[in-house]
Design a protein around this motif. Structure first.
Motif, mmCIF file in Angstrom:
data_model
loop_
_atom_site.group_PDB
_atom_site.id
_atom_site.type_symbol
_atom_site.label_atom_id
_atom_site.label_comp_id
_atom_site.label_asym_id
_atom_site.label_seq_id
_atom_site.Cartn_x
_atom_site.Cartn_y
_atom_site.Cartn_z
ATOM 1 N N HIS A 11 4.471 1.733 1.480
ATOM 2 C CA HIS A 11 5.872 2.531 0.650
ATOM 3 C C HIS A 11 6.366 3.406 1.498
ATOM 4 N N ARG A 12 5.981 4.208 2.220
ATOM 5 C CA ARG A 12 6.215 5.153 3.084
ATOM 6 C C ARG A 12 7.211 4.730 4.097
ATOM 7 N N THR A 56 0.666 -1.220 0.015
ATOM 8 C CA THR A 56 -0.170 -0.071 -0.075
ATOM 9 C C THR A 56 0.850 1.322 0.079
ATOM 10 N N ASP A 57 0.300 2.472 -0.137
ATOM 11 C CA ASP A 57 1.064 3.623 -0.082
ATOM 12 C C ASP A 57 1.579 3.797 1.275
ATOM 13 N N SER A 58 1.006 3.316 2.338
ATOM 14 C CA SER A 58 1.498 3.480 3.638
ATOM 15 C C SER A 58 2.732 2.602 3.692
#
Length: 514
Positions: A141-142, A137-139
């Motif tokens: 990746h962060r 998810t984008d989270s």
């Protein structure tokens, strides 16, 4: 005197978020061998332990027992965990909260050829799984990006795991372990294969973690790898654990004062002797690289490297993690090819002659061999495989057992002859691989971080063995991060940086021990 170690500012409630584990009278027996005998150990939140002991003492098995990967002998002792006010007699429900980083886990990627992108390797840690099953998810990746920055690995983000150097892989697996926000961290010889820069990064991470209540255990053979933030020290000897709280000065100094049998190596040794004169006025050329470039998984690992290796020379290869040392060793051995535009010539290997004929003249010790041998093989089968430069030995007639025992005796491993790979410690298997490299009396020895995972006594013994080989005229190429591992009698050095030659030639100077 004030305590220089960062203190955990965690409150009692915050400490309750981390695992408190207690072993009482725990025993572990494998076959007829008693590994652990009545081990008592309590690890509390905010404690940071150093675990030492000789090769074969059982350090890795003890860490795996803590992690729930190995089970103690039935009906003996007690293993109890506490987390968030709950007690567990077994680690079933909290195994995902315990992170383990070690050579065997790293070797698993090599063995199963898990050549996943770096983000996926770290991402699997977020979900406490061996491999990533769902898209990130984008989270995610962060979170992964933050870990890469924390360990200063941003430059590896687009790479695949098996294209990395041994040390780079180790830091990626540390990031993977931290991704899951563990409640107990177990580090098994985590500094093996790391250069000074990468070692300092791990030390910085451990220093940062010491400001939390996360408990961790670090198994190591080298005194210089003991972080100053360590709070406790223990030694595993004869199946029993001797523990002590470190003094409030520097952790490594306190550990040095507490040393006994199975002691750590201070990393210092007498300076290497000046390069010996070659016996022959014109030693034979054995291997020649000219403008050789080597690519791995689409990435350049060596660029325009030239090297002439003559009989009787002893070359030391050094450089940072990812500089190309292991790739050069594998290229010299014949496991990797040279790209168009470069040449690789080996004495006696003309067109139509199989590379196996060259390999039978070469002894190899390298990390990938540690992962390549099936765990069911017996030690005598591993050593015999050196005669054919193979993995496993399937010749119709077995070699002379006296020859195998002689090779094992040379490395202090004769007692292991009937053991299986599975039953050996990492350091014991490394000694067996030395016997495998020496069993056919090679003309050339290629050694890639050969002393990794060995205790101080074994390092000194095998280093002496290598030095005797050099004096006997065996051609040696040794890649290492540690200046104290440079052989007495070394004649040449090759320094690599980012796959390119920074220096190649006669030994420039005697290296002081790091």
């Amino acid at each position: 005197m004030s305590d220089p170690r960062p203190r955990s500012r965690a409150t009692g409630r915050q400490r309750d978020r981390y695992i408190d584990v207690e072993l009482r009278e725990v025993r572990l027996t494998l076959g007829r061998r008693s590994i652990l005998r009545a081990v008592d150990w309590r690890i509390r939140p905010a404690e940071r332990w150093i675990l030492t002991g000789a090769n074969g003492a059982g350090k890795t098995l003890l860490l795996k027992l803590l992690a729930g990967d190995v089970w103690p002998t039935a009906d003996t002792g007690r293993r109890r965990y506490r987390l968030r006010g709950r007690h567990f007699d077994q680690p079933y429900e909290i195994r995902q909260q315990i992170a383990y980083v070690g050579a065997e886990r790293q070797d698993r990627y090599e063995h199963y050829e898990w050549n996943h992108p770096i983000e996926q390797v770290i991402g699997a840690g977020l979900y406490h799984s061996e491999i990533l099953l769902d898209p990130l998810t984008d989270s995610d990746h962060r979170r992964i990006g933050g870990l890469l920055r924390r360990l200063r690995l941003e430059g590896l983000a687009g790479r695949r795991f098996l294209t990395l150097s041994y040390g780079e892989r180790r830091l990626v697996l540390l990031a993977r372990a931290l991704a899951g926000s563990p409640r107990l961290l177990l580090l098994d010889e985590v500094f093996n294969g790391l250069d000074t820069t990468y070692r300092d990064r791990v030390l910085a991470v451990l220093t940062g973690l010491s400001r939390t209540a996360l408990p961790w255990v670090l198994a190591t053979h080298r005194e210089e790898d003991i972080p100053d933030v360590a709070t406790h020290w223990c030694r595993l000897q004869n199946g029993r654990l001797v523990t002590t709280r470190l003094a409030r000065n520097r952790g490594r100094a306190a550990a040095a004062a507490a040393r006994a049998p199975g002691r750590l190596d201070a990393g210092a040794r007498p300076a290497a002797r000046a390069p010996r004169a070659l016996r022959d006025a014109g030693p034979a050329l054995l291997v020649r690289l000219q403008r050789a470039s080597v690519w791995r998984e689409g990435s350049p690992a060596l660029r325009n490297v030239s090297l002439a290796l003559h009989a009787g020379e002893c070359w030391v290869i050094h450089g940072g993690n990812g500089s190309g040392k292991s790739t050069l060793i594998q290229t010299l051995y014949g496991d990797l090819g040279v790209a168009v535009g470069g040449t690789l010539w080996r004495a006696g290997v003309e067109p139509g002659v199989p590379i196996a004929s060259f390999k039978r003249r070469v002894g190899l010790v390298a990390p990938e061999l540690q992962a390549a041998h099936p765990r069911y093989l017996r030690v005598d089968e591993v050593v015999a495989s050196g005669l054919a430069s193979s993995i496993g030995y399937d010749a119709p007639r077995a070699p002379n057992p006296q020859r195998l025992r002689r090779a094992l005796t040379r490395v202090g491993a004769a007692s292991l002859v009937h053991r299986t790979v599975k039953s050996l410690s990492y350091g014991q298997l490394r000694r067996v691989l030395f016997a495998r490299a020496l069993v056919h009396e090679p003309d050339i020895l290629l050694l890639d971080e050969p002393y990794a995972g060995l205790d101080a006594g074994q390092r000194a013994s095998l280093r002496s063995l290598v030095e005797r080989a050099v004096m006997a005229g065996v051609t040696v190429v040794l890649a290492t991060h540690h200046a104290d591992e440079w052989p007495a009698g070394a004649t040449h050095e090759l320094e690599l940086a980012a796959g390119r030659v920074r220096y190649s030639g006669v030994l420039r100077r005697v290296k002081a021990a790091a």
